[in-house]
Write a protein that holds these residues in place. Structure first.
Motif, PDB file in Angstrom:
ATOM      1  N   ASP A 584       0.833  -1.197   0.000  1.00 34.52           N
ATOM      2  CA  ASP A 584       0.000   0.000   0.000  1.00 34.52           C
ATOM      3  C   ASP A 584       0.872   1.253   0.000  1.00 34.52           C
ATOM      4  O   ASP A 584       2.036   1.227   0.393  1.00 34.52           O
ATOM      5  CB  ASP A 584      -0.905   0.019   1.235  1.00 34.52           C
ATOM      6  CG  ASP A 584      -1.853  -1.172   1.264  1.00 34.52           C
ATOM      7  OD1 ASP A 584      -2.295  -1.595   0.178  1.00 34.52           O
ATOM      8  OD2 ASP A 584      -2.143  -1.688   2.364  1.00 34.52           O
ATOM      9  N   GLY A 585       0.271   2.365  -0.414  1.00 33.89           N
ATOM     10  CA  GLY A 585       0.977   3.644  -0.366  1.00 33.89           C
ATOM     11  C   GLY A 585       1.507   4.066  -1.720  1.00 33.89           C
ATOM     12  O   GLY A 585       1.661   3.268  -2.640  1.00 33.89           O
ATOM     13  N   ARG A 586       1.817   5.352  -1.821  1.00 32.72           N
ATOM     14  CA  ARG A 586       2.291   5.897  -3.089  1.00 32.72           C
ATOM     15  C   ARG A 586       3.794   5.692  -3.239  1.00 32.72           C
ATOM     16  O   ARG A 586       4.502   5.414  -2.274  1.00 32.72           O
ATOM     17  CB  ARG A 586       1.956   7.382  -3.192  1.00 32.72           C
ATOM     18  CG  ARG A 586       2.778   8.303  -2.322  1.00 32.72           C
ATOM     19  CD  ARG A 586       2.349   9.760  -2.541  1.00 32.72           C
ATOM     20  NE  ARG A 586       3.302  10.726  -2.020  1.00 32.72           N
ATOM     21  CZ  ARG A 586       3.337  11.174  -0.782  1.00 32.72           C
ATOM     22  NH1 ARG A 586       2.436  10.731   0.091  1.00 32.72           N
ATOM     23  NH2 ARG A 586       4.249  12.061  -0.407  1.00 32.72           N
ATOM     24  N   ALA A 587       4.271   5.830  -4.482  1.00 24.62           N
ATOM     25  CA  ALA A 587       5.691   5.680  -4.774  1.00 24.62           C
ATOM     26  C   ALA A 587       6.317   7.055  -4.981  1.00 24.62           C
ATOM     27  O   ALA A 587       5.759   7.909  -5.671  1.00 24.62           O
ATOM     28  CB  ALA A 587       5.886   4.831  -6.037  1.00 24.62           C
ATOM     29  N   ILE A 588       7.470   7.272  -4.345  1.00 26.20           N
ATOM     30  CA  ILE A 588       8.218   8.517  -4.518  1.00 26.20           C
ATOM     31  C   ILE A 588       9.657   8.177  -4.874  1.00 26.20           C
ATOM     32  O   ILE A 588      10.110   7.041  -4.706  1.00 26.20           O
ATOM     33  CB  ILE A 588       8.182   9.400  -3.246  1.00 26.20           C
ATOM     34  CG1 ILE A 588       8.905   8.694  -2.077  1.00 26.20           C
ATOM     35  CG2 ILE A 588       6.764   9.761  -2.869  1.00 26.20           C
ATOM     36  CD1 ILE A 588       9.077   9.571  -0.855  1.00 26.20           C
ATOM     37  N   THR A 589      10.394   9.165  -5.367  1.00 25.08           N
ATOM     38  CA  THR A 589      11.786   8.972  -5.722  1.00 25.08           C
ATOM     39  C   THR A 589      12.695   9.337  -4.553  1.00 25.08           C
ATOM     40  O   THR A 589      12.269  10.010  -3.601  1.00 25.08           O
ATOM     41  CB  THR A 589      12.180   9.830  -6.931  1.00 25.08           C
ATOM     42  OG1 THR A 589      12.067  11.213  -6.567  1.00 25.08           O
ATOM     43  CG2 THR A 589      11.265   9.540  -8.117  1.00 25.08           C
ATOM     44  N   GLY A 590      13.938   8.910  -4.648  1.00 20.91           N
ATOM     45  CA  GLY A 590      14.909   9.242  -3.616  1.00 20.91           C
ATOM     46  C   GLY A 590      15.132  10.734  -3.501  1.00 20.91           C
ATOM     47  O   GLY A 590      15.359  11.256  -2.401  1.00 20.91           O
ATOM     48  N   ALA A 591      15.064  11.448  -4.646  1.00 18.48           N
ATOM     49  CA  ALA A 591      15.234  12.904  -4.616  1.00 18.48           C
ATOM     50  C   ALA A 591      14.104  13.567  -3.833  1.00 18.48           C
ATOM     51  O   ALA A 591      14.329  14.499  -3.044  1.00 18.48           O
ATOM     52  CB  ALA A 591      15.282  13.446  -6.043  1.00 18.48           C
ATOM     53  N   GLU A 592      12.867  13.091  -4.037  1.00 21.75           N
ATOM     54  CA  GLU A 592      11.734  13.625  -3.287  1.00 21.75           C
ATOM     55  C   GLU A 592      11.873  13.312  -1.799  1.00 21.75           C
ATOM     56  O   GLU A 592      11.577  14.151  -0.940  1.00 21.75           O
ATOM     57  CB  GLU A 592      10.425  13.029  -3.818  1.00 21.75           C
ATOM     58  CG  GLU A 592      10.072  13.453  -5.232  1.00 21.75           C
ATOM     59  CD  GLU A 592       8.860  12.713  -5.762  1.00 21.75           C
ATOM     60  OE1 GLU A 592       7.849  13.369  -6.061  1.00 21.75           O
ATOM     61  OE2 GLU A 592       8.936  11.471  -5.871  1.00 21.75           O
ATOM     62  N   PHE A 593      12.334  12.109  -1.503  1.00 21.11           N
ATOM     63  CA  PHE A 593      12.530  11.690  -0.112  1.00 21.11           C
ATOM     64  C   PHE A 593      13.579  12.562   0.582  1.00 21.11           C
ATOM     65  O   PHE A 593      13.386  13.019   1.710  1.00 21.11           O
ATOM     66  CB  PHE A 593      12.957  10.216  -0.093  1.00 21.11           C
ATOM     67  CG  PHE A 593      13.293   9.681   1.261  1.00 21.11           C
ATOM     68  CD1 PHE A 593      12.300   9.361   2.169  1.00 21.11           C
ATOM     69  CD2 PHE A 593      14.616   9.469   1.632  1.00 21.11           C
ATOM     70  CE1 PHE A 593      12.607   8.858   3.426  1.00 21.11           C
ATOM     71  CE2 PHE A 593      14.936   8.970   2.877  1.00 21.11           C
ATOM     72  CZ  PHE A 593      13.931   8.662   3.770  1.00 21.11           C
ATOM     73  N   LEU A 605       4.690   9.710   6.233  1.00 16.86           N
ATOM     74  CA  LEU A 605       5.324   8.399   6.168  1.00 16.86           C
ATOM     75  C   LEU A 605       4.327   7.259   5.986  1.00 16.86           C
ATOM     76  O   LEU A 605       4.570   6.324   5.215  1.00 16.86           O
ATOM     77  CB  LEU A 605       6.157   8.157   7.431  1.00 16.86           C
ATOM     78  CG  LEU A 605       7.114   6.954   7.392  1.00 16.86           C
ATOM     79  CD1 LEU A 605       8.094   7.087   6.232  1.00 16.86           C
ATOM     80  CD2 LEU A 605       7.863   6.836   8.708  1.00 16.86           C
ATOM     81  N   ASP A 606       3.199   7.332   6.678  1.00 14.35           N
ATOM     82  CA  ASP A 606       2.213   6.247   6.596  1.00 14.35           C
ATOM     83  C   ASP A 606       1.605   6.112   5.203  1.00 14.35           C
ATOM     84  O   ASP A 606       1.064   5.057   4.857  1.00 14.35           O
ATOM     85  CB  ASP A 606       1.096   6.466   7.618  1.00 14.35           C
ATOM     86  CG  ASP A 606       1.585   6.257   9.046  1.00 14.35           C
ATOM     87  OD1 ASP A 606       2.639   5.622   9.217  1.00 14.35           O
ATOM     88  OD2 ASP A 606       0.927   6.752   9.980  1.00 14.35           O
ATOM     89  N   GLU A 607       1.690   7.177   4.399  1.00 17.07           N
ATOM     90  CA  GLU A 607       1.110   7.151   3.052  1.00 17.07           C
ATOM     91  C   GLU A 607       2.114   6.707   1.997  1.00 17.07           C
ATOM     92  O   GLU A 607       1.766   6.559   0.832  1.00 17.07           O
ATOM     93  CB  GLU A 607       0.589   8.548   2.682  1.00 17.07           C
ATOM     94  CG  GLU A 607      -0.460   9.086   3.646  1.00 17.07           C
ATOM     95  CD  GLU A 607      -0.805  10.532   3.352  1.00 17.07           C
ATOM     96  OE1 GLU A 607      -0.250  11.067   2.357  1.00 17.07           O
ATOM     97  OE2 GLU A 607      -1.614  11.117   4.077  1.00 17.07           O
ATOM     98  N   ILE A 608       3.373   6.513   2.375  1.00 21.42           N
ATOM     99  CA  ILE A 608       4.424   6.150   1.423  1.00 21.42           C
ATOM    100  C   ILE A 608       4.662   4.657   1.467  1.00 21.42           C
ATOM    101  O   ILE A 608       4.928   4.083   2.528  1.00 21.42           O
ATOM    102  CB  ILE A 608       5.735   6.911   1.742  1.00 21.42           C
ATOM    103  CG1 ILE A 608       5.522   8.417   1.611  1.00 21.42           C
ATOM    104  CG2 ILE A 608       6.857   6.454   0.812  1.00 21.42           C
ATOM    105  CD1 ILE A 608       6.701   9.242   2.068  1.00 21.42           C
ATOM    106  N   GLY A 609       4.569   3.993   0.308  1.00 23.00           N
ATOM    107  CA  GLY A 609       4.790   2.561   0.239  1.00 23.00           C
ATOM    108  C   GLY A 609       6.051   2.172  -0.502  1.00 23.00           C
ATOM    109  O   GLY A 609       6.577   1.085  -0.308  1.00 23.00           O
ATOM    110  N   VAL A 610       6.537   3.069  -1.374  1.00 28.07           N
ATOM    111  CA  VAL A 610       7.720   2.778  -2.185  1.00 28.07           C
ATOM    112  C   VAL A 610       8.604   4.014  -2.248  1.00 28.07           C
ATOM    113  O   VAL A 610       8.116   5.122  -2.511  1.00 28.07           O
ATOM    114  CB  VAL A 610       7.331   2.363  -3.621  1.00 28.07           C
ATOM    115  CG1 VAL A 610       8.585   2.133  -4.469  1.00 28.07           C
ATOM    116  CG2 VAL A 610       6.466   1.119  -3.611  1.00 28.07           C
TER     117      VAL A 610
END
Length: 621
Positions: A584-593, A605-610
């Motif tokens: 579950d959760g949305r995917a973000i990139t390392g740059a966004e992280f 954090l709870d909404e991020i899966g990848v």
């Protein structure tokens, strides 16, 4: 130890500039005297372990536990204040027993890890004094010219000077599920992601195809792998939930024992009893209130847990870590090789007259090629190039060669083609090796066309944009060559490619072209012949999820544990695999992280899966 240089910018520099800065001629290499000086200056090419504490300090570390301290104090009080020698000696020996058990289990785990490291001794080929010699990997120094070919392990970080169809598997470092095609051209930009520095090679990565040479720019702890090791060595170890609860329980027991001591003394004084007698009785009651067997019981249970995990091939170095696994609320997992098989597998096959899905996983040839009823099932013309225009070899379910080619030969086998026998029947008469400049490979074979006439047939595989642009026809079921321009097929095929890419599939295109045997010259410029191709098929492949990983994630969900994927792979691929795994959760990139503040990350954090395309240091944030 390792060289301390600005390794982050080597990928920006020309080869000549790197060689000049490191004081080496790539054609000659370092001299023996220069190697000796650099070895003394920079140290050996090995990971620096955290300082090993002496045995007495390891023993005393077992007494950091509150319960151990209380038992020790109780034992001394029994000996000195109460005069109960038997109880005092038993309590003190009990703390020694607990400490020895903890030391023994940790020593067993360290011995297992040491044995694994001893099995991983690696050698390297370097050019020194104008000659190529083989040395132990820990003798490589900055400025060495390192040589490698398919099957070798890269033993340091470096700037590539030669990349002849060179592909390197960097999954452990970057999370890329497929080998990376390397180049030697400088890369502009200050913050180029590790996985995009294609003119660099990194320690512990494996060469899967071609050959290469590089100037070593970093060794030991200054390599990218060394940075990861340093982060692990400096990670602060927190107490486990059980340790925290036992500490709280110990404090409560100590307070209650102290109150009991005070109450006994006060009540006795009111009745006119002697203070010395009352104090001894109070200390005895306080000692009796302490659960002397608790540390031994806890240590025994944790030791049993480590033994059970060891039977399942999991080595636990510290006893308390066993309990931590039972208190897990979130798991952050790598993708390649952990959640996935790290074995490329063909999933879709598109030919001009139909579309097929492929079952089975990894390099197991058991599987089916499924189609919609009524579609063309004559697949030999489309599967032959997968057997002939590849170099990889299957050894049971193990692969020798490129993983992408492994997916192709397994697909051919699933279609009923005996790859080894087919290669023997149609040997190569010429070959155009794969190269990053033209992004294709071609092999040439004596065959017959549909009319029974002898031809030299070229089978070609390569990148979709390259092959589709060079294609002029596609072959109908009847064998007739249909001009692609008449059906706007170029656009159609590119649209199919884009659709497959959005699913996280890596796409390769297969094609062919026939030549007159009398006019064909195997020594000619074969690349110039790669025009007017006949398009055969598009193959979509992926590193598939492990079936057991999917089940494990579902079990974690039911237990209230959130699972996230953290990988160096591309975000589209990672998101597609996450969807298949049920994450579950949305995917973000390392740059966004990296751009998120700690407060923003905590809120989202709870909404991020990848988290995809991450750098190694992002994983310990």
């Amino acid at each position: 130890m390792g060289v301390k240089m600005s390794t982050k910018t080597w990928y920006q520099k020309e080869i000549s500039e790197v060689a000049q800065q490191l004081g080496v001629d790539p054609a000659v290499g370092l001299s023996s005297s220069e190697v000796k000086q650099r070895l003394e200056k920079y140290g050996r090419n090995q990971m620096a372990a955290a300082p090993e504490p002496p045995a007495w300090r390891k023993f005393l570390a077992q007494y950091k536990d509150f319960m151990q301290i209380i038992l020790l104090v109780a034992g001394l009080a029994s000996l000195i204040l109460v005069g109960d020698v038997g109880t005092g000696v038993v309590l003190i020996l009990l703390t020694v027993f607990n400490a020895i058990m903890g030391l023994h289990q940790e020593a067993k785990a360290e011995a297992s890890l040491s044995a694994l490291q001893d099995m991983l001794k690696v050698t390297a080929r370097v050019r020194r004094n104008g000659e190529v010699v083989e040395i132990d990997a820990d003798e490589v120094v900055p400025g060495d010219i390192l040589l490698f070919e398919a099957g070798d392990k890269v033993t340091a970080d470096g700037r590539l000077t030669i990349a002849a169809t060179l592909e390197i598997e960097e999954a452990a470092l970057t999370g890329e599920s497929t080998p990376v095609l390397k180049d030697t051209v400088p890369i502009p930009g200050e913050d180029v992601a590790l996985g995009d520095r294609i003119n660099m090679a990194y320690m512990n990565s494996s060469v899967t195809r071609g050959r290469g040479e590089m100037i070593v720019t970093a060794t030991g702890m200054e390599t990218e792998v060394g940075h990861i090791a340093d982060m692990l060595n400096t990670t602060v170890t927190e107490k486990t939930p059980l340790q925290k609860q036992l500490d709280s329980l110990t404090v409560i027991i100590a307070i209650m024992a102290g109150l009991a001591l005070v109450l006994v003394v006060l009540m006795g004084l009111r009745q006119g009893q002697e203070f010395s007698d009352l104090f001894i009785v109070g200390v005895a009651l306080a000692v009796a209130a302490i659960p002397t067997g608790l540390p031994a019981v806890v240590t025994t249970l944790l030791s049993y847990g480590t033994s059970e995990l060891a039977k399942r091939k999991a080595i636990v170095k510290r006893l308390p870590s066993v309990e931590t696994l039972g208190s897990t609320s979130a798991i952050c997992s790598d993708k390649t090789g952990t959640l996935t098989l790290n074995k490329m597998t063909a999933r879709e096959l598109v030919v001009p007259d139909g579309r097929f899905t492929i079952t089975g996983e990894g390099y197991d040839t058991q599987g089916q090629i499924k189609r919609i009823g009524g579609q063309n099932d004559r697949l030999d013309p489309y599967l032959l190039p997968m057997a002939l225009c590849t170099d990889a070899v299957l050894d049971g379910q193990s692969l020798v060669g490129d993983p992408t080619e492994g997916a192709l030969i397994v697909l051919a086998e699933k279609g009923g083609i005996d790859v080894n026998l087919t290669r023997e029947t149609y040997p190569r008469v010429a070959e155009l090796p794969f190269d990053s400049d033209y992004k294709m490979m071609a092999t040439f074979h004596h065959m017959q066309n549909r009319a029974g006439q002898p031809v030299i047939r070229a089978y070609i595989k390569g990148a979709p944009d390259v092959i589709i642009a060079r294609a002029a026809y596609y072959e109908a079921v009847s064998g007739e060559l249909i001009p692609m321009a008449d059906h706007e097929s170029h656009e159609k095929m590119m649209a199919i490619n884009d659709e497959m890419a959005r699913k996280g599939l890596r796409v390769l295109v297969m094609a062919q072209r026939d030549f007159d045997p009398d006019a064909f010259d195997p020594n000619a410029n074969l690349l110039e012949l790669m025009t007017d191709l006949t398009l055969l098929a598009l193959v979509g492949m992926v590193d598939p999820p492990r079936a057991e990983a999917r089940d494990a994630i579902a079990e974690c969900k039911s237990a209230g544990i959130q699972v996230r994927m953290i990988t160096g792979d591309h975000v589209v691929t990672a998101a597609a695999i996450a969807h298949e795994l049920g994450l579950d959760g949305r995917a973000i990139t390392g740059a966004e992280f990296a751009a998120m503040t700690d407060e923003q990350l905590s809120a989202e954090l709870d909404e991020i899966g990848v988290i995809a395309r991450v750098a190694p240091e992002d994983k310990v944030r």
